[in-house]
Scaffold this active site. Structure first.
Site, PDB file in Angstrom:
ATOM      1  N   ARG A 100      44.203  48.517  35.997  1.00  0.00           N
ATOM      2  CA  ARG A 100      43.831  47.315  35.235  1.00  0.00           C
ATOM      3  C   ARG A 100      43.028  47.643  33.984  1.00  0.00           C
ATOM      4  NH1 ARG A 100      43.058  45.962  40.617  1.00  0.00           N
ATOM      5  NH2 ARG A 100      40.818  46.177  40.324  1.00  0.00           N
ATOM      6  N   GLU A 110      33.918  50.356  46.841  1.00  0.00           N
ATOM      7  CA  GLU A 110      33.271  49.367  47.702  1.00  0.00           C
ATOM      8  C   GLU A 110      34.003  49.300  49.044  1.00  0.00           C
ATOM      9  OE1 GLU A 110      32.119  44.621  47.606  1.00  0.00           O
ATOM     10  OE2 GLU A 110      33.277  45.486  45.972  1.00  0.00           O
TER      11      GLU A 110
END
Length: 175
Positions: free
Chosen positions: A58, A95
């Site tokens: 992205r 994460e």
């Protein structure tokens, strides 16, 4: 234009407990996408750099457009085993897991000053890995620009504590 309005939030993706901030809704709106690129370009004018880098995938969306506008070389930081020539590699924690990113050894030269652009910063693991790739290539990190900052996950704060300059366009909580 409030870019925040163009970000979709998806709970429990890619795993339970993660609130995913989806940029596809921003990219599909040409006015919002153009405004995002314009804001990144404006912020980058305060930074001295000669190359732009971004992390797959992205980050590529934003960095390639900025690279074109500013006429600066674009360096792709890719996932493991996606680059065909000799690479530098860095492993890091996300994460929600672990990953490896790589850069061609001939993409960044000694004394290159690199602006790293990405769509989002959470804990900062990906950003720190990107910085390490620049640095082991003998370049220096000029700054980071992120479209989205998940402020309560402290990624931006962690980068600043390590001496990096950081710009964010949009702030969201990470949970």
């Amino acid at each position: 234009m409030n870019l925040k309005e163009f970000i979709r939030s998806i709970p429990d993706y890619p795993k339970k407990g993660i609130l995913f901030r989806d940029i596809t809704t921003l990219i599909k709106d040409s006015s919002a996408f153009n405004e995002t690129i314009d804001q990144i370009v404006e912020r980058s004018k305060k930074i001295e750099f000669n190359k732009i880098a971004a992390v797959e995938s992205r980050g590529f969306v934003f960095a390639a457009a900025v690279s074109y506008i500013l006429k600066k070389p674009f360096v792709m930081l890719r996932k493991k085993n996606k680059l065909p020539a000799e690479v530098h590699s860095v492993d890091f924690e996300l994460e929600y897991g672990t990953a490896t990113i790589e850069v061609h050894k001939d993409s960044i030269n000694e004394n290159d000053s690199v602006l790293i652009i990405d769509d989002l910063i959470a804990t900062g693991g990906t950003a720190e890995a990107a910085a390490k790739l620049v640095e082991i290539s003998n370049g220096k990190v000029a700054a980071f620009i992120f479209v989205i900052n998940l402020f309560d996950l402290n990624g931006t704060e962690n980068l600043i504590k390590k001496g990096y300059k950081v710009e964010n366009l949009i702030d969201f909580p990470g949970h």
